[in-house]
Design a protein around this motif. Structure first.
Motif, PDB file in Angstrom:
ATOM      1  N   THR A   1       0.830  -1.122  -0.036  1.00  0.00           N
ATOM      2  CA  THR A   1       0.003   0.039  -0.080  1.00  0.00           C
ATOM      3  C   THR A   1       1.021   1.307  -0.056  1.00  0.00           C
ATOM      4  O   THR A   1       0.382   2.523  -0.112  1.00  0.00           O
ATOM      5  CB  THR A   1      -0.902   0.029   1.156  1.00  0.00           C
ATOM      6  N   GLU A   2       2.139   1.283   0.293  1.00  0.00           N
ATOM      7  CA  GLU A   2       2.977   2.296   0.198  1.00  0.00           C
ATOM      8  C   GLU A   2       3.583   2.590  -1.302  1.00  0.00           C
ATOM      9  O   GLU A   2       4.226   3.708  -1.234  1.00  0.00           O
ATOM     10  CB  GLU A   2       4.079   2.084   1.250  1.00  0.00           C
ATOM     11  N   ILE A   3       3.254   1.727  -2.061  1.00  0.00           N
ATOM     12  CA  ILE A   3       3.794   1.979  -3.407  1.00  0.00           C
ATOM     13  C   ILE A   3       2.826   3.088  -4.211  1.00  0.00           C
ATOM     14  O   ILE A   3       1.835   3.010  -4.097  1.00  0.00           O
ATOM     15  CB  ILE A   3       3.850   0.690  -4.357  1.00  0.00           C
ATOM     16  N   GLU A   4       3.642   4.020  -4.719  1.00  0.00           N
ATOM     17  CA  GLU A   4       2.824   5.077  -5.458  1.00  0.00           C
ATOM     18  C   GLU A   4       3.221   4.927  -6.979  1.00  0.00           C
ATOM     19  O   GLU A   4       4.376   4.919  -7.485  1.00  0.00           O
ATOM     20  CB  GLU A   4       3.123   6.534  -5.198  1.00  0.00           C
ATOM     21  N   THR A   5       2.020   4.785  -7.883  1.00  0.00           N
ATOM     22  CA  THR A   5       2.091   4.870  -9.290  1.00  0.00           C
ATOM     23  C   THR A   5       2.241   6.071 -10.004  1.00  0.00           C
ATOM     24  O   THR A   5       1.209   6.622  -9.827  1.00  0.00           O
ATOM     25  CB  THR A   5       1.452   3.779  -9.850  1.00  0.00           C
ATOM     26  N   VAL A   6       3.102   6.400 -10.847  1.00  0.00           N
ATOM     27  CA  VAL A   6       2.899   7.559 -11.476  1.00  0.00           C
ATOM     28  C   VAL A   6       3.128   7.392 -12.995  1.00  0.00           C
ATOM     29  O   VAL A   6       3.999   6.651 -13.522  1.00  0.00           O
ATOM     30  CB  VAL A   6       4.296   8.755 -10.961  1.00  0.00           C
ATOM     31  N   PHE A   7       2.217   7.977 -13.691  1.00  0.00           N
ATOM     32  CA  PHE A   7       2.249   7.920 -15.119  1.00  0.00           C
ATOM     33  C   PHE A   7       2.817   9.179 -15.826  1.00  0.00           C
ATOM     34  O   PHE A   7       2.301  10.256 -15.514  1.00  0.00           O
ATOM     35  CB  PHE A   7       0.709   7.562 -15.388  1.00  0.00           C
ATOM     36  N   LEU A   8       3.806   8.932 -16.664  1.00  0.00           N
ATOM     37  CA  LEU A   8       4.068  10.103 -17.526  1.00  0.00           C
ATOM     38  C   LEU A   8       3.881   9.710 -19.202  1.00  0.00           C
ATOM     39  O   LEU A   8       4.452   8.923 -19.457  1.00  0.00           O
ATOM     40  CB  LEU A   8       5.551  10.329 -17.070  1.00  0.00           C
ATOM     41  N   ALA A   9       3.165  10.732 -19.600  1.00  0.00           N
ATOM     42  CA  ALA A   9       2.776  10.473 -21.079  1.00  0.00           C
ATOM     43  C   ALA A   9       4.030  11.127 -21.964  1.00  0.00           C
ATOM     44  O   ALA A   9       4.737  12.144 -21.600  1.00  0.00           O
ATOM     45  CB  ALA A   9       1.430  11.165 -21.411  1.00  0.00           C
ATOM     46  N   THR A  10       4.614  10.429 -23.044  1.00  0.00           N
ATOM     47  CA  THR A  10       5.580  11.019 -23.645  1.00  0.00           C
ATOM     48  C   THR A  10       5.010  11.709 -24.755  1.00  0.00           C
ATOM     49  O   THR A  10       3.710  11.686 -25.161  1.00  0.00           O
ATOM     50  CB  THR A  10       6.423   9.670 -24.165  1.00  0.00           C
ATOM     51  N   SER A  11       5.832  12.634 -25.566  1.00  0.00           N
ATOM     52  CA  SER A  11       5.318  13.128 -26.775  1.00  0.00           C
ATOM     53  C   SER A  11       5.233  12.179 -27.771  1.00  0.00           C
ATOM     54  O   SER A  11       5.802  10.971 -27.631  1.00  0.00           O
ATOM     55  CB  SER A  11       6.420  14.234 -27.123  1.00  0.00           C
ATOM     56  N   LYS A  12       4.447  12.426 -28.812  1.00  0.00           N
ATOM     57  CA  LYS A  12       4.104  11.468 -29.850  1.00  0.00           C
ATOM     58  C   LYS A  12       5.446  11.137 -30.808  1.00  0.00           C
ATOM     59  O   LYS A  12       5.610   9.675 -31.075  1.00  0.00           O
ATOM     60  CB  LYS A  12       3.094  11.965 -30.652  1.00  0.00           C
ATOM     61  N   GLU A  13       6.488  11.639 -30.719  1.00  0.00           N
ATOM     62  CA  GLU A  13       7.491  11.452 -31.493  1.00  0.00           C
ATOM     63  C   GLU A  13       8.434  10.280 -30.822  1.00  0.00           C
ATOM     64  O   GLU A  13       9.204   9.657 -31.284  1.00  0.00           O
ATOM     65  CB  GLU A  13       8.439  12.403 -32.040  1.00  0.00           C
ATOM     66  N   TYR A  14       8.023  10.109 -29.684  1.00  0.00           N
ATOM     67  CA  TYR A  14       8.997   9.169 -28.735  1.00  0.00           C
ATOM     68  C   TYR A  14       8.153   7.848 -28.353  1.00  0.00           C
ATOM     69  O   TYR A  14       8.673   6.829 -27.616  1.00  0.00           O
ATOM     70  CB  TYR A  14       9.635   9.699 -27.687  1.00  0.00           C
ATOM     71  N   SER A  15       6.924   8.014 -28.919  1.00  0.00           N
ATOM     72  CA  SER A  15       5.865   6.750 -28.202  1.00  0.00           C
ATOM     73  C   SER A  15       5.850   5.645 -29.298  1.00  0.00           C
ATOM     74  O   SER A  15       6.127   5.940 -30.480  1.00  0.00           O
ATOM     75  CB  SER A  15       4.636   7.360 -28.122  1.00  0.00           C
TER      76      SER A  15
END
Length: 64
Positions: A10-24
Motif C-alpha cells: 500500500t506504500e507504492i505510488e504509481t506515477v504515469f508520465l505521457a511521452t510526446s508522440k515522436e517518442y511513443s
C-alpha cells in the motif's frame, strides 16, 4: 499496473508520465482498427501508407 502495485504494498505510488508522440510506440493493430472503423490515420502514418490502408479497407467494406 497501479492496481498490481497496490496489491504488492500500500506504500507504492504509481506515477504515469505521457511521452510526446515522436517518442511513443505506435501499434499497427491500433492503426488498422482506426481505419477499419472509418477513422483517419493521416496523423499516424506517412501519406502513402495512409492511402494504401484506406484502399485496403475500402475493398473490405460491404456493398449496399
Amino acid at each position: 499496473m497501479a492496481l498490481i502495485n497496490k496489491t504488492l504494498s500500500t506504500e507504492i505510488e504509481t506515477v504515469f508520465l505521457a511521452t510526446s508522440k515522436e517518442y511513443s510506440f505506435l501499434s499497427s493493430s491500433v492503426v488498422k482498427e482506426i481505419a477499419r472503423f472509418g477513422g483517419s490515420v493521416d496523423h499516424l502514418v506517412p501519406n502513402h501508407v495512409a492511402q494504401e490502408i484506406y484502399k485496403c479497407y475500402a475493398r473490405n467494406q460491404p456493398q449496399d
